[in-house]
Design a protein around this motif. Structure first.
Motif, PDB file in Angstrom:
ATOM      1  N   THR A  91       3.650   6.472  -8.618  1.00 10.45           N
ATOM      2  CA  THR A  91       2.961   5.201  -8.377  1.00 10.45           C
ATOM      3  C   THR A  91       1.556   5.179  -8.972  1.00 10.45           C
ATOM      4  N   SER A 134      -1.335   5.100 -11.978  1.00 10.54           N
ATOM      5  CA  SER A 134      -1.546   4.474 -13.277  1.00 10.54           C
ATOM      6  C   SER A 134      -1.412   5.502 -14.401  1.00 10.54           C
ATOM      7  N   GLU A 135      -0.908   5.060 -15.531  1.00 15.69           N
ATOM      8  CA  GLU A 135      -0.708   5.959 -16.670  1.00 15.69           C
ATOM      9  C   GLU A 135      -2.013   6.585 -17.148  1.00 15.69           C
ATOM     10  N   SER A 163       3.205   7.844 -13.739  1.00 16.02           N
ATOM     11  CA  SER A 163       4.339   7.168 -14.362  1.00 16.02           C
ATOM     12  C   SER A 163       4.279   5.652 -14.186  1.00 16.02           C
ATOM     13  N   GLU A 164       3.420   5.185 -13.280  1.00 17.03           N
ATOM     14  CA  GLU A 164       3.192   3.760 -13.032  1.00 17.03           C
ATOM     15  C   GLU A 164       4.501   3.014 -12.758  1.00 17.03           C
ATOM     16  N   GLN A 171      -4.528   6.971  -5.369  1.00 19.90           N
ATOM     17  CA  GLN A 171      -4.316   5.878  -6.324  1.00 19.90           C
ATOM     18  C   GLN A 171      -4.763   4.542  -5.730  1.00 19.90           C
ATOM     19  N   HIS A 196      -1.002  -2.035  -6.226  1.00 15.02           N
ATOM     20  CA  HIS A 196      -1.198  -0.713  -6.824  1.00 15.02           C
ATOM     21  C   HIS A 196       0.108   0.063  -6.943  1.00 15.02           C
ATOM     22  N   LYS A 206       4.040  -2.011 -11.362  1.00 12.58           N
ATOM     23  CA  LYS A 206       3.453  -2.164 -12.688  1.00 12.58           C
ATOM     24  C   LYS A 206       2.650  -3.454 -12.777  1.00 12.58           C
TER      25      LYS A 206
END
Length: 317
Positions: free
Chosen positions: A56, A58-59, A64-65, A101, A314, A317
């Motif tokens: 979960t 962010s890239e 892996s978002e 995150q 969050h 995507k």
């Protein structure tokens, strides 16, 4: 028999990837590591290589978002091979990584998330205490701001902390002065900084997943490691536990699925009165009830995950 519910192409591909990994790398050692009470540490970097430790995230921070739904699919497949590994995986990826995150500052995310997503570091959450569990805001752990206002000194006792033995990063909840609510802090593990671990808890199962007490004695934590806002730890804890409860449900779902699959195999192999016992109606009724409850449980987990994704920007995507 195919027990999968078709979701979308991305999640279905993820399920197959995790399933193959779990069957090859986790299932063959699951019984041994539980018997030895020892988590297979090599799995952390393997899980990180597959992008499963920061699903979960962010890239830009190494994640892996993907959606929380995708994360729970991974939890189910890992837990199908080993509930112990599934529990430790969920404690890391949900209770620690996902909370960073959601609540971390850009600087905190940049500093801590890449190594947590790669498996170089392992995460844990330290909330429960002897007098605080379901009543999370009743914690007695204290955080005292230093005179120069550069760090907090945290002192207190935490109980039942998953991943405690091998965690590098703890999210710790403590009360500043006489605040109404607790506050969350990012605390790297350092035995030279007033952090001590209790012995492994004796459990009825899930033995290779570490569960210990953690003691903090004037542990210095830089002020920039305050997670979220002062007095905001209770909200962080409650939001984190929303995901945590669904995470545990997905872990249980994986174990239940393994039990059903083993039951189907055994009932086809076991013979009485000249035929396999899966041909007897009483056995068929039992298997049908198991399958029905399993599918109902999966639908509830998927619905809860979808709800989390729709409310939390969050987590998608």
């Amino acid at each position: 028999m195919n027990w999968d519910i078709q979701l979308n192409e991305e999640v279905d591909m993820l399920r197959e990837t995790v399933r193959q990994f779990a069957e090859k790398r986790i299932a063959p050692i699951a019984e041994d590591v539980d018997r030895e009470n020892e988590f297979p540490q090599h799995l952390w970097k393997e899980l990180g290589y597959l992008g499963l430790l920061g699903m979960t995230v962010s890239e830009e921070y190494g994640g892996s978002e993907m959606s929380y739904l995708a994360h729970l699919v991974a939890v189910e497949e890992i837990s199908r091979a080993s509930a112990s590994v599934g529990l430790s995986y969920g404690a890391h990826s949900n209770l620690c990584v996902n909370q960073l995150q959601i609540n971390g500052s850009p600087a905190q995310k940049e500093k801590y998330l890449p190594k947590l997503c790669s498996g170089e570091h392992v995460g844990a959450l330290a909330m429960s205490e002897p007098g605080a569990g379901s009543d999370a805001n009743a914690g007695k752990t204290k955080a005292v701001l230093s005179n120069e206002k550069k760090h907090y000194k945290i002192s207190g006792q935490k109980m039942w902390i998953s991943n405690a033995a091998y965690a590098d990063i703890f999210i710790v909840f403590a009360r500043i002065e006489d605040d109404k609510n607790i506050t969350a802090f990012i605390v790297p593990k350092d035995s030279d900084n007033g952090i001590k671990l209790g012995e492994e808890e004796k459990k009825l199962g899930l033995n290779s997943s570490s569960t210990r007490q953690v003691f903090f004695t004037e542990t210095k934590v830089p002020v920039e490691n305050l997670l979220g806002e002062r007095n905001g730890g209770f909200k962080i804890a409650m939001k984190g536990l929303d995901g945590g409860r669904v995470n545990i449900a997905a872990c249980s779902l994986g174990g239940a699925r393994a039990a059903l699959e083993n039951s189907l195999t055994y009932s086809a192999e076991r013979k009485q009165f000249g035929k396999s016992i899966d041909q007897f109606q009483v056995t068929q009724f039992k298997l049908a009830d198991m399958a029905t409850e399993l599918e109902a449980s999966r639908l509830m987990v998927l619905r809860a995950a979808t709800s989390l994704d729709s409310k939390d920007p969050h987590a998608t995507k």
